[in-house]
Motif scaffolding. Structure first.
Motif, PDB file in Angstrom:
ATOM      1  N   THR A  45      -2.867  -4.632  -6.602  1.00  0.00           N
ATOM      2  CA  THR A  45      -1.192  -5.163  -6.199  1.00  0.00           C
ATOM      3  C   THR A  45      -0.399  -5.866  -7.462  1.00  0.00           C
ATOM      4  N   ASP A  46      -1.089  -6.399  -8.338  1.00  0.00           N
ATOM      5  CA  ASP A  46      -0.576  -6.740  -9.487  1.00  0.00           C
ATOM      6  C   ASP A  46      -0.302  -5.484 -11.064  1.00  0.00           C
ATOM      7  N   VAL A  47      -0.996  -4.302 -10.147  1.00  0.00           N
ATOM      8  CA  VAL A  47      -0.997  -3.238 -10.865  1.00  0.00           C
ATOM      9  C   VAL A  47       0.655  -2.494 -10.536  1.00  0.00           C
ATOM     10  N   ILE A  48       0.664  -1.865  -9.507  1.00  0.00           N
ATOM     11  CA  ILE A  48       0.821  -1.649  -8.284  1.00  0.00           C
ATOM     12  C   ILE A  48       2.236  -1.989  -7.296  1.00  0.00           C
ATOM     13  N   ASP A  49       3.439  -1.873  -7.703  1.00  0.00           N
ATOM     14  CA  ASP A  49       4.022  -2.791  -6.515  1.00  0.00           C
ATOM     15  C   ASP A  49       4.187  -2.588  -5.428  1.00  0.00           C
ATOM     16  N   LEU A  50       3.407  -3.084  -4.365  1.00  0.00           N
ATOM     17  CA  LEU A  50       3.514  -2.428  -2.750  1.00  0.00           C
ATOM     18  C   LEU A  50       3.998  -3.383  -1.746  1.00  0.00           C
ATOM     19  N   SER A  51       5.433  -3.292  -1.203  1.00  0.00           N
ATOM     20  CA  SER A  51       5.944  -4.285  -0.889  1.00  0.00           C
ATOM     21  C   SER A  51       4.674  -4.169   0.735  1.00  0.00           C
ATOM     22  N   SER A  52       4.664  -5.455   1.241  1.00  0.00           N
ATOM     23  CA  SER A  52       3.748  -5.964   2.451  1.00  0.00           C
ATOM     24  C   SER A  52       4.039  -5.140   3.750  1.00  0.00           C
ATOM     25  N   SER A  53       5.252  -4.397   3.638  1.00  0.00           N
ATOM     26  CA  SER A  53       5.253  -3.863   4.823  1.00  0.00           C
ATOM     27  C   SER A  53       4.551  -2.449   4.327  1.00  0.00           C
ATOM     28  N   ASP A  54       4.135  -1.882   3.730  1.00  0.00           N
ATOM     29  CA  ASP A  54       3.019  -0.748   2.901  1.00  0.00           C
ATOM     30  C   ASP A  54       1.938  -0.489   3.887  1.00  0.00           C
ATOM     31  N   LYS A  55       1.620   0.623   3.840  1.00  0.00           N
ATOM     32  CA  LYS A  55       0.162   0.537   5.122  1.00  0.00           C
ATOM     33  C   LYS A  55      -1.034  -0.026   4.535  1.00  0.00           C
ATOM     34  N   ASN A  56      -1.181   0.255   3.382  1.00  0.00           N
ATOM     35  CA  ASN A  56      -1.776   0.200   2.140  1.00  0.00           C
ATOM     36  C   ASN A  56      -2.048  -1.574   1.180  1.00  0.00           C
ATOM     37  N   PHE A  57      -1.061  -2.328   2.100  1.00  0.00           N
ATOM     38  CA  PHE A  57      -1.310  -3.364   1.372  1.00  0.00           C
ATOM     39  C   PHE A  57      -1.755  -4.261   1.360  1.00  0.00           C
ATOM     40  N   LEU A  58      -2.526  -4.045   2.582  1.00  0.00           N
ATOM     41  CA  LEU A  58      -3.327  -5.258   2.975  1.00  0.00           C
ATOM     42  C   LEU A  58      -4.662  -5.206   1.508  1.00  0.00           C
ATOM     43  N   TYR A  59      -5.584  -3.836   1.943  1.00  0.00           N
ATOM     44  CA  TYR A  59      -6.273  -3.057   0.722  1.00  0.00           C
ATOM     45  C   TYR A  59      -6.024  -3.039  -0.746  1.00  0.00           C
ATOM     46  N   GLY A  60      -4.411  -2.806  -0.675  1.00  0.00           N
ATOM     47  CA  GLY A  60      -4.714  -2.715  -2.540  1.00  0.00           C
ATOM     48  C   GLY A  60      -3.622  -4.406  -2.944  1.00  0.00           C
ATOM     49  N   ASN A  61      -4.161  -5.497  -1.816  1.00  0.00           N
ATOM     50  CA  ASN A  61      -4.043  -7.192  -2.661  1.00  0.00           C
ATOM     51  C   ASN A  61      -5.551  -7.483  -1.940  1.00  0.00           C
ATOM     52  N   GLN A  62      -6.798  -6.726  -2.179  1.00  0.00           N
ATOM     53  CA  GLN A  62      -7.434  -7.621  -1.967  1.00  0.00           C
ATOM     54  C   GLN A  62      -8.601  -6.149  -3.197  1.00  0.00           C
ATOM     55  N   ALA A  63      -7.982  -5.561  -3.597  1.00  0.00           N
ATOM     56  CA  ALA A  63      -8.900  -4.607  -4.259  1.00  0.00           C
ATOM     57  C   ALA A  63      -7.989  -4.155  -5.832  1.00  0.00           C
ATOM     58  N   HIS A  64      -9.403  -4.489  -6.352  1.00  0.00           N
ATOM     59  CA  HIS A  64      -9.554  -4.052  -7.939  1.00  0.00           C
ATOM     60  C   HIS A  64      -9.343  -2.767  -8.872  1.00  0.00           C
ATOM     61  N   PHE A  65      -9.276  -2.867  -9.876  1.00  0.00           N
ATOM     62  CA  PHE A  65      -9.806  -1.358 -10.828  1.00  0.00           C
ATOM     63  C   PHE A  65     -10.619  -2.287 -11.361  1.00  0.00           C
ATOM     64  N   ASP A  66     -11.331  -1.191 -12.182  1.00  0.00           N
ATOM     65  CA  ASP A  66     -12.135  -2.430 -13.118  1.00  0.00           C
ATOM     66  C   ASP A  66     -11.441  -2.312 -14.635  1.00  0.00           C
ATOM     67  N   PHE A  67     -10.742  -0.819 -14.692  1.00  0.00           N
ATOM     68  CA  PHE A  67      -9.706  -1.616 -16.287  1.00  0.00           C
ATOM     69  C   PHE A  67      -9.001  -0.686 -16.209  1.00  0.00           C
ATOM     70  N   VAL A  68      -7.308  -0.997 -16.527  1.00  0.00           N
ATOM     71  CA  VAL A  68      -6.297  -0.694 -16.712  1.00  0.00           C
ATOM     72  C   VAL A  68      -5.923  -1.028 -18.150  1.00  0.00           C
ATOM     73  N   LEU A  69      -4.916   0.529 -18.050  1.00  0.00           N
ATOM     74  CA  LEU A  69      -4.518   1.237 -19.599  1.00  0.00           C
ATOM     75  C   LEU A  69      -2.960   0.800 -19.409  1.00  0.00           C
TER      76      LEU A  69
END
Length: 79
Positions: free
Chosen positions: A4-28
Motif C-alpha cells: 500500500t506504500d506503492v499502490i494506492d488501495l482504498s480501504s474499501s478494496d477487497k485486497n486492502f487488508l492484505y496489501g496493507n500487510q504484504a511487502h515487496f522485496d524491491f521496487v524500482l
C-alpha cells in the motif's frame, strides 16, 4: 516496502487488508519527482512453490499488481 506504500488501495478494496500487510522485496521507481513505481521485484525461495499458504498470498499480490498496472517480477532463489 509495503504494497500500500506503492499502490494506492482504498480501504474499501477487497485486497486492502492484505496489501496493507504484504511487502515487496524491491521496487524500482522512475527518476522524476512523481515517484511512480515502474516495477516490483520478489525473490522467491522454495516455500513460494511448495507451501500452499504462501502460493495463495503470492496470487493475491499478483492480482493487486495486475489490477493496478504494476509489473511484478519473480526471481527464483533456491538457496
Amino acid at each position: 516496502m509495503k504494497v500500500t506504500d506503492v499502490i494506492d488501495l482504498s480501504s474499501s478494496d477487497k485486497n486492502f487488508l492484505y496489501g496493507n500487510q504484504a511487502h515487496f522485496d524491491f521496487v524500482l521507481y522512475n527518476g522524476d519527482r512523481k515517484k511512480k513505481a515502474l516495477m516490483a521485484v520478489e525473490i522467491n525461495g522454495n516455500e513460494h512453490y511448495n507451501n500452499k499458504k504462501v502460493r495463495v498470498r503470492d496470487t493475491k499480490k499478483k492480482v493487486i499488481c495486475k489490477e493496478n498496472g504494476l509489473e511484478l517480477i519473480h526471481i527464483h532463489n533456491n538457496l
